[in-house]
Design a protein around this motif. Structure first.
Motif, short mmCIF file in Angstrom:
data_model
loop_
_atom_site.label_atom_id
_atom_site.label_comp_id
_atom_site.label_asym_id
_atom_site.label_seq_id
_atom_site.Cartn_x
_atom_site.Cartn_y
_atom_site.Cartn_z
N LYS A 64 0.81 -1.22 0.00
CA LYS A 64 0.00 0.00 0.00
C LYS A 64 0.85 1.28 0.00
O LYS A 64 0.41 2.32 0.48
N LEU A 65 2.04 1.17 -0.57
CA LEU A 65 2.90 2.34 -0.68
C LEU A 65 2.67 3.08 -2.00
O LEU A 65 2.91 4.28 -2.09
N ILE A 66 2.20 2.34 -3.02
CA ILE A 66 1.90 2.97 -4.29
C ILE A 66 0.53 2.49 -4.77
O ILE A 66 0.03 1.45 -4.34
N ASP A 67 -0.05 3.28 -5.67
CA ASP A 67 -1.31 2.93 -6.32
C ASP A 67 -1.08 2.90 -7.82
O ASP A 67 -0.41 3.77 -8.36
N SER A 68 -1.65 1.90 -8.48
CA SER A 68 -1.59 1.82 -9.94
C SER A 68 -2.94 2.26 -10.49
O SER A 68 -3.99 1.78 -10.05
N VAL A 69 -2.89 3.18 -11.43
CA VAL A 69 -4.11 3.66 -12.08
C VAL A 69 -4.00 3.27 -13.55
O VAL A 69 -3.09 3.72 -14.25
N PHE A 75 1.51 5.83 -8.75
CA PHE A 75 1.67 7.02 -7.93
C PHE A 75 1.91 6.62 -6.48
O PHE A 75 1.42 5.58 -6.03
N VAL A 76 2.63 7.46 -5.76
CA VAL A 76 2.81 7.24 -4.33
C VAL A 76 1.45 7.38 -3.67
O VAL A 76 0.72 8.34 -3.91
N SER A 77 1.11 6.40 -2.86
CA SER A 77 -0.19 6.38 -2.20
C SER A 77 -0.27 7.46 -1.13
O SER A 77 0.67 7.69 -0.39
N GLY A 78 -1.42 8.11 -1.08
CA GLY A 78 -1.65 9.10 -0.04
C GLY A 78 -2.71 8.63 0.93
O GLY A 78 -3.06 9.31 1.88
N ALA A 79 -3.20 7.43 0.68
CA ALA A 79 -4.35 6.94 1.43
C ALA A 79 -4.00 6.46 2.83
O ALA A 79 -4.85 6.43 3.69
N ASN A 80 -2.75 6.09 3.05
CA ASN A 80 -2.46 5.44 4.30
C ASN A 80 -1.28 6.09 5.03
O ASN A 80 -0.22 5.49 5.18
N LYS A 81 -1.47 7.31 5.50
CA LYS A 81 -0.41 8.02 6.20
C LYS A 81 -0.02 7.32 7.49
O LYS A 81 1.15 7.32 7.87
N ASP A 82 -0.99 6.73 8.19
CA ASP A 82 -0.69 6.01 9.43
C ASP A 82 0.21 4.81 9.15
O ASP A 82 1.13 4.53 9.92
N PHE A 83 -0.06 4.12 8.05
CA PHE A 83 0.77 2.97 7.68
C PHE A 83 2.20 3.42 7.40
O PHE A 83 3.15 2.79 7.87
N ILE A 84 2.35 4.50 6.65
CA ILE A 84 3.68 4.99 6.33
C ILE A 84 4.41 5.42 7.60
O ILE A 84 5.58 5.12 7.80
N ARG A 85 3.69 6.09 8.50
CA ARG A 85 4.31 6.49 9.77
C ARG A 85 4.74 5.26 10.55
O ARG A 85 5.83 5.22 11.12
N GLU A 86 3.90 4.25 10.58
CA GLU A 86 4.22 3.02 11.30
C GLU A 86 5.46 2.35 10.70
O GLU A 86 6.32 1.86 11.43
N GLN A 87 5.55 2.34 9.39
CA GLN A 87 6.71 1.76 8.72
C GLN A 87 7.99 2.55 9.06
O GLN A 87 9.05 1.97 9.28
N ARG A 88 7.86 3.87 9.09
CA ARG A 88 9.01 4.70 9.44
C ARG A 88 9.43 4.45 10.89
O ARG A 88 10.62 4.39 11.20
N MET A 89 8.45 4.28 11.77
CA MET A 89 8.75 3.98 13.17
C MET A 89 9.46 2.63 13.29
O MET A 89 10.40 2.49 14.07
N LYS A 90 9.02 1.68 12.51
CA LYS A 90 9.64 0.35 12.53
C LYS A 90 11.11 0.45 12.11
O LYS A 90 11.98 -0.14 12.73
N ARG A 91 11.37 1.22 11.07
CA ARG A 91 12.75 1.40 10.61
C ARG A 91 13.59 2.11 11.67
O ARG A 91 14.75 1.77 11.89
N LEU A 92 13.00 3.09 12.33
CA LEU A 92 13.69 3.80 13.40
C LEU A 92 14.04 2.84 14.54
O LEU A 92 15.15 2.87 15.06
N GLU A 93 13.09 2.00 14.90
CA GLU A 93 13.34 1.02 15.96
C GLU A 93 14.47 0.06 15.58
O GLU A 93 15.30 -0.29 16.42
N GLU A 94 14.52 -0.35 14.32
CA GLU A 94 15.60 -1.22 13.87
C GLU A 94 16.95 -0.53 14.02
O GLU A 94 17.93 -1.15 14.46
N LYS A 95 17.00 0.74 13.68
CA LYS A 95 18.24 1.50 13.83
C LYS A 95 18.60 1.65 15.30
O LYS A 95 19.78 1.57 15.67
N MET A 96 17.61 1.86 16.14
CA MET A 96 17.86 2.01 17.56
C MET A 96 18.40 0.70 18.16
O MET A 96 19.30 0.74 19.01
N ILE A 97 17.86 -0.42 17.72
CA ILE A 97 18.36 -1.71 18.20
C ILE A 97 19.82 -1.89 17.80
O ILE A 97 20.65 -2.36 18.58
#
Length: 127
Positions: A64-69, A75-97
Motif C-alpha cells: 500500500k505504498l503505491i497505487d496503480s491507475v 503514484f505514491v499512495s496518499g491513502a495510508n499516512k498512518d501505515f507509512i508512519r508506522e513503517q518509518r517507526m519500525k525502521r527507526l526502531e531497527e536502527k535504535m536496536i
C-alpha cells in the motif's frame, strides 16, 4: 529518484530497487501523489527486465505504498499516512536496536547511552 543497482549485493535486483523506492517514500523524498516512472521506462533507465520492474511495483502496491491507475501509471499512495508512519517507526526502531547493540559492544551503560542521545538531540535542535 536515483536508484543504484549493485552487482556485488547478495540481494536480488528487484529487492534492491524495491528497497530504494520504499526508502524514498518512507523518508518523504517521494510524497503522496508523486508519479513514478512507467514500468517500461524504469526498466529502460535501470537496464533491467520489464518483468523485474513489474514485480517491484506489484510488491509496493501490496504494501500500500503505491497505487496503480490503469492508463495513467503508478503514484505514491496518499491513502495510508498512518501505515507509512508506522513503517518509518519500525525502521527507526531497527536502527535504535543496532545502536543499542553497538553501545553494548562498547560497554556503555543504558544511562550512558541515554545521556549521549540526549546530548546529540539537544545539539541537533540548535542547528
Amino acid at each position: 529518484m536515483n536508484i543504484i543497482i549493485s552487482n556485488a549485493s547478495s540481494d536480488p535486483i528487484y529487492i534492491q530497487i524495491m528497497n530504494q523506492i520504499r526508502q524514498s517514500i518512507l523518508s518523504g523524498e517521494l510524497r503522496a501523489g508523486d508519479s513514478l516512472p512507467s514500468i517500461r521506462q524504469l526498466a529502460k533507465d535501470l537496464q533491467v527486465s520489464v518483468i523485474t520492474t513489474k514485480r517491484v511495483y506489484e510488491e509496493l502496491e501490496k504494501e500500500k505504498l503505491i497505487d496503480s491507475v490503469v492508463g495513467k501509471g503508478c503514484f505514491v499512495s496518499g491513502a495510508n499516512k498512518d501505515f507509512i508512519r508506522e513503517q518509518r517507526m519500525k525502521r527507526l526502531e531497527e536502527k535504535m536496536i543496532e545502536i543499542i547493540r553497538e553501545s553494548k559492544d562498547l560497554s556503555m551503560s543504558q544511562q550512558d547511552l541515554i545521556d549521549h542521545l540526549t546530548l546529540l538531540f539537544e545539539e541537533e535542535q540548535t542547528t
